[in-house]
Design an enzyme around this catalytic site. Structure first.
Site, PDB file in Angstrom:
ATOM      1  N   ASN A 257      -9.982  -0.641  -0.738  1.00  0.00           N
ATOM      2  CA  ASN A 257      -8.665  -0.434  -0.787  1.00  0.00           C
ATOM      3  C   ASN A 257      -8.269  -0.800  -1.798  1.00  0.00           C
ATOM      4  O   ASN A 257      -7.895  -2.034  -2.096  1.00  0.00           O
ATOM      5  CB  ASN A 257      -7.547  -0.959   0.606  1.00  0.00           C
ATOM      6  CG  ASN A 257      -6.301  -1.057   0.920  1.00  0.00           C
ATOM      7  OD1 ASN A 257      -5.555  -0.885  -0.017  1.00  0.00           O
ATOM      8  ND2 ASN A 257      -6.609  -1.091   2.402  1.00  0.00           N
TER       9      ASN A 257
ATOM     10  N   CYS B 181       0.597  -0.975   0.038  1.00  0.00           N
ATOM     11  CA  CYS B 181      -0.267  -0.246  -0.185  1.00  0.00           C
ATOM     12  C   CYS B 181       0.611   2.003   0.414  1.00  0.00           C
ATOM     13  O   CYS B 181       0.443   2.654  -0.503  1.00  0.00           O
ATOM     14  CB  CYS B 181      -0.942  -0.151   1.337  1.00  0.00           C
ATOM     15  SG  CYS B 181      -2.496  -1.155   0.920  1.00  0.00           S
TER      16      CYS B 181
ATOM     17  N   HIS C 252      -3.975   7.470   2.289  1.00  0.00           N
ATOM     18  CA  HIS C 252      -3.741   6.129   1.617  1.00  0.00           C
ATOM     19  C   HIS C 252      -5.540   5.633   2.387  1.00  0.00           C
ATOM     20  O   HIS C 252      -5.868   5.743   3.064  1.00  0.00           O
ATOM     21  CB  HIS C 252      -2.862   5.168   2.244  1.00  0.00           C
ATOM     22  CG  HIS C 252      -3.194   3.526   1.582  1.00  0.00           C
ATOM     23  ND1 HIS C 252      -4.036   2.999   0.733  1.00  0.00           N
ATOM     24  CD2 HIS C 252      -3.046   2.269   2.981  1.00  0.00           C
ATOM     25  CE1 HIS C 252      -4.354   2.071   0.974  1.00  0.00           C
ATOM     26  NE2 HIS C 252      -3.950   1.191   1.884  1.00  0.00           N
TER      27      HIS C 252
END
EC number: 2.3.1.180
Length: 325
Positions: free
Chosen positions: A282, A115, A252
């Site tokens: 996500n 990520c 994020h």
């Protein structure tokens, strides 16, 4: 004193057509729309077709970013792709993107920091562009996280989606002050002692299979809020900025609770925080450029604004970057 900085001159993104709602997931796993939204803020996510590899998403995002920058594929001399879901073990997905994009022979490689990959990839491209080793870099975060899901695990399969985002980075001359357009500073971190908190239980050198994503959610949450806040503060210090100088915080997009927790810890006004987690879920390394593009396209983030991006992912890796758009 004149300095050369790498500046974000174009932004683009791409989402697969298929939308998977919480209700769709509730039909295949023991969950509900209320349960998912309460814990994550997610309402839906996008899912790539079986015949739509990560490189396809990356290429479309790159094309849109190049158009936004007023550039063409022929101008590109560096491609950095941040991805956890490459088309193949090798070659690098960036090589495939170069071919599909029609870019000339140049530098192309992948970065893997899960990520945090897009922040890491921006730092790598910054090193090339600011040192005069590349004149037109395309930095892409592209992921098909749904390929890694265990669809019987309701704690993880509801969290992730597919997508891609890209930025074009080019050299710009500045005076070495915070008023300069371009990247001002980074803070990158990794703690390999915490690999067991977020990982995929497969790989070519271990199981010979792709594997599924596994996560200790509560522990990741605790580390995320503290670690991200520290990296943001460090990136600001490296850039000569105060938190109050940040016009837009683009985190994020992992979980709305994490986004809020970090914002609260930093004392950021909620109106300055960009959140697209409700509609994108996500998307790992793709989440920052997807959110950045959305906020630019809807008019919130404008040329000249000070932007701070951050992420945390498996590794554990985390980091932040400050730049003036």
């Amino acid at each position: 004193m004149s300095v050369t900085r790498s500046a974000v001159t174009g932004v683009g993104s791409f989402l697969p057509e298929q939308v998977v709602t919480n209700a769709d997931l509730a039909a295949i796993v023991d969950t509900s729309d209320e349960w998912i939204q309460e814990r994550t803020g997610i309402k839906q996510r996008h899912k790539a077709r079986d015949d739509q590899p990560t490189s396809d998403l990356a290429v479309e995002a790159a094309r849109r970013a190049l158009i936004d920058a007023g550039r063409s594929p022929e101008d590109v001399d560096l491609i950095v792709v941040a991805t956890t879901t490459p088309d193949m073990t090798f070659p690098a997905t960036a090589s495939i993107v170069q071919r599909k994009l029609g870019a000339p022979v140049g530098i192309a490689f992948d970065v893997q920091a899960v990520c945090s990959g897009f922040v890491y990839a921006m730092s790598v491209a910054d090193g090339f562009v600011a040192r005069g080793l590349a004149k037109c870099a395309v930095v892409i975060g592209a992921e098909e996280m749904t390929r890694l899901m265990d669809w019987t695990d309701r704690t993880t399969c509801v969290l992730f989606g597919d997508g891609a985002g890209a930025v074009v980075m080019e050299p710009r001359e500045g005076q070495g002050t915070t008023a300069d357009q371009g990247v001002l500073g980074f803070a990158l971190r990794c703690d390999g002692n915490k690999t067991d908190l977020l990982y995929v239980d497969g790989g070519p050198a271990t199981t010979g299979s792709v594997g599924h994503l596994r996560m200790a959610g509560n522990q990741v949450f605790r580390h995320a809020v503290v670690n991200i806040a520290e990296a943001v503060t460090a990136a600001c210090e490296a850039s000569g900025l105060q938190i109050a100088d940040i016009d837009w915080f683009v985190p994020h997009q992992a979980n709305q609770r994490i986004i809020k927790g970090v914002g609260d810890r930093l004392g950021l006004d909620e109106d300055k925080v960009i959140s697209t987690v409700a509609t994108h879920a996500n998307t790992s390394a793709a989440s920052i450029p997807l959110a950045l593009d959305a906020a630019i396209k809807d008019g919130r983030i404008k040329r000249g604004d000070m932007v701070l991006v951050e992420a945390m992912g498996g590794g554990l890796t985390w980091g932040a970057c400050a730049f003036r758009l």
